[in-house]
Design a protein around this motif. Sequence first.
Motif, PDB file in Angstrom:
ATOM      1  N   HIS A 115       0.815  -1.220   0.000  1.00 40.50           N
ATOM      2  CA  HIS A 115       0.000   0.000   0.000  1.00 40.50           C
ATOM      3  C   HIS A 115       0.850   1.273   0.000  1.00 40.50           C
ATOM      4  N   THR A 116       2.041   1.207  -0.544  1.00 37.10           N
ATOM      5  CA  THR A 116       2.946   2.358  -0.560  1.00 37.10           C
ATOM      6  C   THR A 116       2.287   3.601  -1.147  1.00 37.10           C
ATOM      7  N   HIS A 117       1.518   3.425  -2.204  1.00 39.87           N
ATOM      8  CA  HIS A 117       0.937   4.568  -2.907  1.00 39.87           C
ATOM      9  C   HIS A 117      -0.438   4.958  -2.370  1.00 39.87           C
ATOM     10  N   TYR A 118      -0.889   4.290  -1.310  1.00 42.25           N
ATOM     11  CA  TYR A 118      -2.221   4.573  -0.778  1.00 42.25           C
ATOM     12  C   TYR A 118      -2.202   5.095   0.656  1.00 42.25           C
ATOM     13  N   ILE A 119      -1.298   4.585   1.476  1.00 43.34           N
ATOM     14  CA  ILE A 119      -1.314   4.934   2.895  1.00 43.34           C
ATOM     15  C   ILE A 119      -1.001   6.418   3.096  1.00 43.34           C
ATOM     16  N   GLU A 120      -1.935   7.123   3.742  1.00 42.29           N
ATOM     17  CA  GLU A 120      -1.797   8.558   3.969  1.00 42.29           C
ATOM     18  C   GLU A 120      -1.732   8.908   5.452  1.00 42.29           C
ATOM     19  N   ASP A 121      -2.316   8.067   6.272  1.00 42.01           N
ATOM     20  CA  ASP A 121      -2.426   8.349   7.701  1.00 42.01           C
ATOM     21  C   ASP A 121      -1.909   7.135   8.470  1.00 42.01           C
ATOM     22  N   LEU A 122      -0.809   7.318   9.198  1.00 48.07           N
ATOM     23  CA  LEU A 122      -0.172   6.195   9.895  1.00 48.07           C
ATOM     24  C   LEU A 122       0.123   6.559  11.343  1.00 48.07           C
ATOM     25  N   SER A 123      -0.385   5.732  12.276  1.00 44.47           N
ATOM     26  CA  SER A 123      -0.111   5.921  13.710  1.00 44.47           C
ATOM     27  C   SER A 123       0.343   4.587  14.293  1.00 44.47           C
ATOM     28  N   LEU A 124       1.533   4.576  14.861  1.00 44.41           N
ATOM     29  CA  LEU A 124       2.088   3.350  15.438  1.00 44.41           C
ATOM     30  C   LEU A 124       2.593   3.615  16.852  1.00 44.41           C
ATOM     31  N   SER A 125       2.092   2.844  17.800  1.00 44.70           N
ATOM     32  CA  SER A 125       2.567   2.919  19.179  1.00 44.70           C
ATOM     33  C   SER A 125       3.294   1.625  19.503  1.00 44.70           C
ATOM     34  N   TYR A 126       4.596   1.734  19.657  1.00 47.19           N
ATOM     35  CA  TYR A 126       5.405   0.565  19.990  1.00 47.19           C
ATOM     36  C   TYR A 126       5.420   0.351  21.505  1.00 47.19           C
ATOM     37  N   TYR A 127       5.825  -0.854  21.898  1.00 48.10           N
ATOM     38  CA  TYR A 127       5.877  -1.210  23.310  1.00 48.10           C
ATOM     39  C   TYR A 127       7.258  -0.872  23.866  1.00 48.10           C
ATOM     40  N   VAL A 128       7.259  -0.259  25.039  1.00 46.35           N
ATOM     41  CA  VAL A 128       8.509   0.202  25.644  1.00 46.35           C
ATOM     42  C   VAL A 128       8.819  -0.606  26.900  1.00 46.35           C
ATOM     43  N   HIS A 129      10.073  -1.027  27.013  1.00 49.55           N
ATOM     44  CA  HIS A 129      10.540  -1.690  28.233  1.00 49.55           C
ATOM     45  C   HIS A 129      11.839  -1.034  28.670  1.00 49.55           C
ATOM     46  N   GLU A 130      11.767  -0.275  29.755  1.00 45.98           N
ATOM     47  CA  GLU A 130      12.912   0.412  30.367  1.00 45.98           C
ATOM     48  C   GLU A 130      13.444   1.554  29.515  1.00 45.98           C
ATOM     49  N   SER A 131      13.790   1.316  28.263  1.00 48.70           N
ATOM     50  CA  SER A 131      14.333   2.384  27.421  1.00 48.70           C
ATOM     51  C   SER A 131      13.778   2.275  26.005  1.00 48.70           C
ATOM     52  N   VAL A 132      13.854   3.407  25.295  1.00 56.74           N
ATOM     53  CA  VAL A 132      13.384   3.431  23.912  1.00 56.74           C
ATOM     54  C   VAL A 132      14.549   3.013  23.020  1.00 56.74           C
ATOM     55  N   SER A 133      14.591   1.751  22.660  1.00 52.80           N
ATOM     56  CA  SER A 133      15.739   1.235  21.917  1.00 52.80           C
ATOM     57  C   SER A 133      15.359   0.556  20.603  1.00 52.80           C
ATOM     58  N   HIS A 134      14.070   0.272  20.406  1.00 56.14           N
ATOM     59  CA  HIS A 134      13.651  -0.430  19.188  1.00 56.14           C
ATOM     60  C   HIS A 134      13.673   0.538  18.001  1.00 56.14           C
ATOM     61  N   VAL A 135      14.477   0.218  17.011  1.00 53.70           N
ATOM     62  CA  VAL A 135      14.624   1.088  15.837  1.00 53.70           C
ATOM     63  C   VAL A 135      13.514   0.789  14.831  1.00 53.70           C
ATOM     64  N   ILE A 136      12.820   1.815  14.405  1.00 54.49           N
ATOM     65  CA  ILE A 136      11.741   1.614  13.445  1.00 54.49           C
ATOM     66  C   ILE A 136      12.337   1.247  12.083  1.00 54.49           C
ATOM     67  N   PRO A 137      11.735   0.297  11.377  1.00 54.69           N
ATOM     68  CA  PRO A 137      12.264  -0.134  10.072  1.00 54.69           C
ATOM     69  C   PRO A 137      12.357   1.024   9.080  1.00 54.69           C
ATOM     70  N   SER A 138      13.386   0.988   8.259  1.00 57.16           N
ATOM     71  CA  SER A 138      13.609   2.069   7.299  1.00 57.16           C
ATOM     72  C   SER A 138      12.538   2.126   6.214  1.00 57.16           C
ATOM     73  N   VAL A 139      11.720   1.051   6.088  1.00 56.41           N
ATOM     74  CA  VAL A 139      10.671   1.062   5.062  1.00 56.41           C
ATOM     75  C   VAL A 139       9.666   2.179   5.325  1.00 56.41           C
ATOM     76  N   LEU A 140       9.589   2.650   6.589  1.00 55.77           N
ATOM     77  CA  LEU A 140       8.679   3.755   6.906  1.00 55.77           C
ATOM     78  C   LEU A 140       8.949   4.948   6.002  1.00 55.77           C
ATOM     79  N   PHE A 141      10.217   5.209   5.743  1.00 55.27           N
ATOM     80  CA  PHE A 141      10.607   6.427   5.035  1.00 55.27           C
ATOM     81  C   PHE A 141      10.391   6.331   3.524  1.00 55.27           C
ATOM     82  N   ALA A 142       9.844   5.199   3.084  1.00 57.74           N
ATOM     83  CA  ALA A 142       9.490   5.041   1.671  1.00 57.74           C
ATOM     84  C   ALA A 142       8.017   5.370   1.426  1.00 57.74           C
ATOM     85  N   LEU A 143       7.269   5.647   2.497  1.00 57.17           N
ATOM     86  CA  LEU A 143       5.846   5.964   2.364  1.00 57.17           C
ATOM     87  C   LEU A 143       5.697   7.450   2.032  1.00 57.17           C
TER      88      LEU A 143
END
Length: 354
Positions: A115-143
């Motif tokens: 859905h690269t050419h369709y997705i316009e509104d994206l909200s993602l809440s990741y789960y946190v444990h102690e520190s914010v260390s999970h790196v979001i995938p680089s595919v996000l920046f292709a949207l």
Amino acid sequence: MARGNNGVDRVSNLPFNVTYHIIGYLPLRDAVRTSTLSKGWKYKWITIPALVFDKKFKDSLRWCDLESLVDRILVLHRGPITKFSLKECYEVTRNAASTRNAAIDRWLLFLSYHHTHYIEDLSLSYYVHESVSHVIPSVLFALEHLTNLCLEGVRIELPWQFSGFGRLIKLKLSCVSMELDELITLLSKCPMLECFDFELKNSFIIGEDKESNKELNHRLNVLKLDTSFRALDNVDCVLSLLKSSPNLKSLDISCDDSIFDVEELSINCMKFADPIHLNHLESVKISFFSGSAGEMEFVRNVLQWASALKHMTLESTFWGVEIGPDFSKMVTDLAKFPRSSSAARIRFEAGWSL
């Protein structure tokens, strides 16, 4: 099943564009429930363009696991997905956080691939444990068609080939981790961005803005910040954001006075800061204003920098009548601050609780 006087099933015989329109306005939970209306409606919900997995949706689940259900919905879905929202971020165990975050990454990969050419509104809440260390995938920046983006509980690292979000209008970041220089770079590569909402107090912004010929964001006119003027890294970030937003019109800040830091460093940072030209700033609102030295210094600077300022509203809650003299002194000091705008008016709202 709805039938007319002649026994005709009117619900099942509605035109496709009508049913698509109806389903599009329903919450996901209710859209799925339309499958019980009739045989003709059994799978109409799979065309819904907006997939919103919020607390109401989660609370409606009984025995079904959320992860399995999202997987199934995405597999069954037909047609474009224009909105995907998953808001369910909270403290969990390390193993649970790792498993759930991997699932969110998988859904993001699915959206970027199908859905690269369709997705316009994206909200993602990741789960946190102690520190914010999970790196979001680089595919996000292709949207590239995103107009609204909300991220929570994730580390953001810009890929070197990132060309920007050319259509992004609204950006909200909460409890994120990233380099200050990359944050300013991200904003500079969103030429249509009008509103930036940033929960800074629970985020980890490190480093400094290297100012390597970045493009200023000339569209950004609304800045919302949840921050502390006791924390030096927060102050550095606030000043960098103001500097990179020359056409800012509205500034809305929620203060947190509970963060412990060496406030003297923050005060000196603002005292010796180079002047920032806020020539278009008209409205400033500061909530939970305590009158701390850091907050007062920030107000002093804004009054001097904002040549078009019209309104500054300071909302504060004072607990107990015994601190009345402090309140009076603060109001007196505020009135003495020099202002570059002759039209600037300060309104102080204090809530008293005994």
